[in-house]
Motif scaffolding. Structure first.
Motif, PDB file in Angstrom:
ATOM      1  N   SER A  54       0.842  -1.200   0.000  1.00 12.72           N
ATOM      2  CA  SER A  54       0.000   0.000   0.000  1.00 12.72           C
ATOM      3  C   SER A  54       0.876   1.248   0.000  1.00 12.72           C
ATOM      4  O   SER A  54       1.908   1.301   0.653  1.00 12.72           O
ATOM      5  N   ASP A  55       0.429   2.245  -0.728  1.00 15.12           N
ATOM      6  CA  ASP A  55       1.144   3.516  -0.801  1.00 15.12           C
ATOM      7  C   ASP A  55       0.444   4.539   0.092  1.00 15.12           C
ATOM      8  O   ASP A  55      -0.779   4.681   0.044  1.00 15.12           O
ATOM      9  N   GLN A  76       4.938  13.717   1.853  1.00 11.40           N
ATOM     10  CA  GLN A  76       5.721  12.515   2.152  1.00 11.40           C
ATOM     11  C   GLN A  76       4.981  11.334   1.545  1.00 11.40           C
ATOM     12  O   GLN A  76       3.772  11.186   1.733  1.00 11.40           O
ATOM     13  N   ARG A  77       5.717  10.488   0.820  1.00 16.03           N
ATOM     14  CA  ARG A  77       5.159   9.267   0.228  1.00 16.03           C
ATOM     15  C   ARG A  77       6.002   8.089   0.689  1.00 16.03           C
ATOM     16  O   ARG A  77       7.230   8.173   0.709  1.00 16.03           O
ATOM     17  N   PRO A  87       3.582   6.508  11.407  1.00 15.94           N
ATOM     18  CA  PRO A  87       4.116   7.844  11.683  1.00 15.94           C
ATOM     19  C   PRO A  87       4.486   8.586  10.400  1.00 15.94           C
ATOM     20  O   PRO A  87       4.827   7.969   9.393  1.00 15.94           O
ATOM     21  N   PHE A  88       4.401   9.915  10.444  1.00 14.61           N
ATOM     22  CA  PHE A  88       4.834  10.733   9.316  1.00 14.61           C
ATOM     23  C   PHE A  88       5.506  11.993   9.847  1.00 14.61           C
ATOM     24  O   PHE A  88       5.338  12.377  10.997  1.00 14.61           O
ATOM     25  N   GLU A  89       6.282  12.615   8.954  1.00  8.19           N
ATOM     26  CA  GLU A  89       6.935  13.889   9.262  1.00  8.19           C
ATOM     27  C   GLU A  89       7.034  14.708   7.987  1.00  8.19           C
ATOM     28  O   GLU A  89       7.553  14.247   6.983  1.00  8.19           O
ATOM     29  N   ALA A 106      -3.472  16.399   5.096  1.00 10.38           N
ATOM     30  CA  ALA A 106      -4.379  15.469   4.433  1.00 10.38           C
ATOM     31  C   ALA A 106      -3.605  14.195   4.119  1.00 10.38           C
ATOM     32  O   ALA A 106      -2.393  14.245   3.869  1.00 10.38           O
ATOM     33  N   ALA A 107      -4.291  13.058   4.130  1.00  7.57           N
ATOM     34  CA  ALA A 107      -3.607  11.787   3.871  1.00  7.57           C
ATOM     35  C   ALA A 107      -4.532  10.823   3.141  1.00  7.57           C
ATOM     36  O   ALA A 107      -5.760  10.927   3.219  1.00  7.57           O
TER      37      ALA A 107
END
Length: 144
Positions: A54-55, A76-77, A87-89, A106-107
């Motif tokens: 999954s992306d 960020q991808r 987690p994301f940054e 947004a995601a």
């Protein structure tokens, strides 16, 4: 008098040695380029596992203008290698942040171009009393 002059000379030499040891007081410090960071996690409420390929796409957007498309300031991808929470940054140049404007994260999660999960509400960040950390809850669009 001679003793006093010797003491003054010794203090002067000691002061010079101390100044040489610590370097100039106004030496410029090398700083790493930094930006405004927005961090957080992505999750969803369904009790299902994500497919391993999954992306994930997370974006910081300027959502100030009501009748215009949001401007993407950072993205960020990544491909999932674990399960939620993910987690994301995001990092953006501070010069691009205007305290009068509104910003949101947004995601979405896709598999092979097919949308699986997306946020269905606004997650504001950075300005107007909002911080730089946000935890998004995504909603299922199609079953993985």
């Amino acid at each position: 008098m001679k003793r006093r002059m010797m003491t003054m000379a010794a203090l002067g030499v000691l002061g010079l040695l101390t100044a040489c040891a610590t370097g100039p007081a106004s030496a410029p410090q090398a700083t790493a380029p930094s930006g405004v960071r927005v961090t957080g996690t992505l999750s969803y409420l369904q009790r299902i596992a994500l497919p391993p390929d999954s992306d994930v796409i997370v974006q910081l957007r300027d959502v100030s203008r009501m009748d215009a498309a949001a401007v993407v300031l950072a993205e960020q991808r990544f491909t999932t290698r674990s399960q939620v929470p993910l987690p994301f940054e995001l990092t953006v140049d501070p010069a691009r942040i205007d305290p009068r404007m509104r910003y949101a994260v947004a995601a979405r999660i896709e598999q092979g171009g097919k949308l699986l999960f997306i946020n269905d509400k606004i997650y504001p960040v950075l300005t107007q009393g909002h911080g730089n950390r946000v935890d998004l809850i995504l909603h299922m669009v199609a079953r993985p």
